[in-house]
Design a protein around this motif. Structure first.
Motif, PDB file in Angstrom:
ATOM      1  N   ASP A  73      -2.277   5.568  -5.944  1.00 61.21           N
ATOM      2  CA  ASP A  73      -3.174   5.562  -4.797  1.00 61.21           C
ATOM      3  C   ASP A  73      -4.522   6.220  -5.047  1.00 61.21           C
ATOM      4  OD1 ASP A  73      -1.679   7.923  -5.113  1.00 61.21           O
ATOM      5  OD2 ASP A  73      -2.068   8.541  -3.060  1.00 61.21           O
ATOM      6  N   ALA A  90      -4.835  -3.109  -1.246  1.00 61.47           N
ATOM      7  CA  ALA A  90      -3.906  -2.615  -2.263  1.00 61.47           C
ATOM      8  C   ALA A  90      -3.992  -3.443  -3.545  1.00 61.47           C
ATOM      9  CB  ALA A  90      -2.483  -2.604  -1.718  1.00 61.47           C
ATOM     10  N   LEU A 139      -7.231   4.071  -3.656  1.00 56.46           N
ATOM     11  CA  LEU A 139      -7.079   3.591  -2.284  1.00 56.46           C
ATOM     12  C   LEU A 139      -7.980   4.401  -1.353  1.00 56.46           C
ATOM     13  CD1 LEU A 139      -3.207   3.126  -1.921  1.00 56.46           C
ATOM     14  CD2 LEU A 139      -4.929   1.314  -1.945  1.00 56.46           C
ATOM     15  N   GLU A 195       0.840  -1.209   0.000  1.00 59.00           N
ATOM     16  CA  GLU A 195       0.000   0.000   0.000  1.00 59.00           C
ATOM     17  C   GLU A 195       0.869   1.251   0.000  1.00 59.00           C
ATOM     18  OE1 GLU A 195      -3.478   2.274   2.601  1.00 59.00           O
ATOM     19  OE2 GLU A 195      -2.817   0.274   3.199  1.00 59.00           O
ATOM     20  N   SER A 230      -4.390  -4.580   4.653  1.00 59.83           N
ATOM     21  CA  SER A 230      -3.887  -3.474   3.842  1.00 59.83           C
ATOM     22  C   SER A 230      -3.408  -3.966   2.488  1.00 59.83           C
ATOM     23  CB  SER A 230      -2.740  -2.758   4.573  1.00 59.83           C
ATOM     24  OG  SER A 230      -2.063  -1.861   3.715  1.00 59.83           O
TER      25      SER A 230
END
Length: 333
Positions: A66, A226, A69, A57, A222
């Motif tokens: 990102d 990701a 995310l 991540e 996480s």
């Protein structure tokens, strides 16, 4: 001592560089600056020891992948991050009240004088004291406080050692407000051996960033998020890994582990039901090494959507909601 030797030891004859002033820097611009290196709060994740963020991540953030995310909204007053920012001045003030040490802001992103990718934001600088120079302010709620039961969590220690490496300072105090009512202060002394290892591992992570190579997933939530953001769609193609001995071994191990988990879950269910049967209508049961509770939760209420749509089928057309699909990982043998 040469620059190379100082880098290995985490020391430098020069002070940290003031890379960017944060006095008038907005949050978005600050986040952009942070992508240019490993900040102190990134240190734990960069070496795979942050319980909340994986290397994968963090790599996605540093390489600009990102966008999809989950983001922390700094104005969301239901998040720990919001209260951490809100209470930081209070924690700093309580630290001064408790210790008598005066502190001040540094208003800058700092950069290691010899290692450009090592950055740091310092909550406060301690002034007029010989034995400690940095203050890190923390808050922990009911859930987060569990990580502080045995002292400073490992990833926080790494954050502070990273700060000491960047600044060349010798010690830092961590002041943590626990559940809004308890102040704990911890001293973290510079550990050159730990810093040398930390810098080596951070350099390995930064190589992933520089070469645009994703680090291995670590099995964390996480990393799962990701991966789903990194590869949101499937192509419909079949990847033939029958001749890839490493991946075939990984698949065999996966099947074996799943079988073991299923067997253990069955044993768990049997033991749990055995205790429940013995308890009958008792609310709690105590044992030599602990206790269990078996009580009824409060009645809840919800909307019967199926019945509502049967009575008023036009609602589905009037108020449609499309939920994006996600990839499912299924195993067949």
């Amino acid at each position: 001592m040469s620059i190379a030797e100082r880098v290995v030891k985490g020391k430098s004859n020069r002070p940290a560089l003031r890379l960017v002033s944060t006095k008038d820097l907005n949050r978005d611009d600050w986040l952009v600056v942070r992508k240019n290196g490993i900040g102190s709060s990134d240190a734990g994740a960069a070496v795979g020891l942050n319980p909340y963020q994986s290397q994968l991540e963090l790599w996605m953030i540093k390489t600009g992948r990102d966008a999809d995310l989950p983001k922390i909204d700094p104005n969301d007053d239901t998040t720990p991050a919001f209260f951490g920012t809100l209470f930081e001045p209070l924690v700093a003030s309580l630290y001064t009240r408790r210790t008598g040490n005066k502190v001040r802001r540094i208003n800058a992103v700092l950069q290691h004088p010899d290692i450009p990718f090592m950055l740091a934001n310092i909550d406060r600088e301690i002034i007029g004291v010989d034995d400690v120079q940095i203050l890190e302010c923390k808050t922990a709620g009911e859930f987060g406080s569990r990580l502080w039961r045995d002292g400073v969590p490992e990833y926080i220690q790494l954050q502070v050692q990273h700060q000491l490496a960047v600044t060349g300072k010798m010690a830092a105090d961590i002041c943590c407000l626990i559940c809004g009512q308890e102040i704990r202060i911890y001293r973290i002394d510079r550990d050159d051996a730990l810093i040398a290892r930390l810098m080596e591992l951070e350099r390995q992570f930064w190589y992933y960033v520089e070469t645009d190579t994703p680090p291995p997933a670590d099995g964390s939530d996480s990393a799962d998020v990701a991966l789903r953001c990194l590869y949101p769609n499937d192509s419909g193609k079949t990847l033939d890994l029958t001749h890839d001995r490493e991946m075939s071994a990984a698949f065999a191990d996966l099947v074996s582990v799943r079988d073991d988990i299923a067997a253990r879950e069955k044993v768990e269910a049997q033991l749990k039901q055995r205790i429940q049967q013995k308890m009958a209508d008792a609310t709690k049961a105590k044992f030599e090494t602990g206790e269990v509770s078996f009580k009824r939760s409060k009645d809840g209420s919800s909307l019967d959507v199926t019945k509502l749509l049967q009575d008023q089928p036009d609602l589905l057309q009037r108020y449609p909601l499309t939920k994006p699909g996600s990839r499912r990982f299924l195993v067949s043998t």
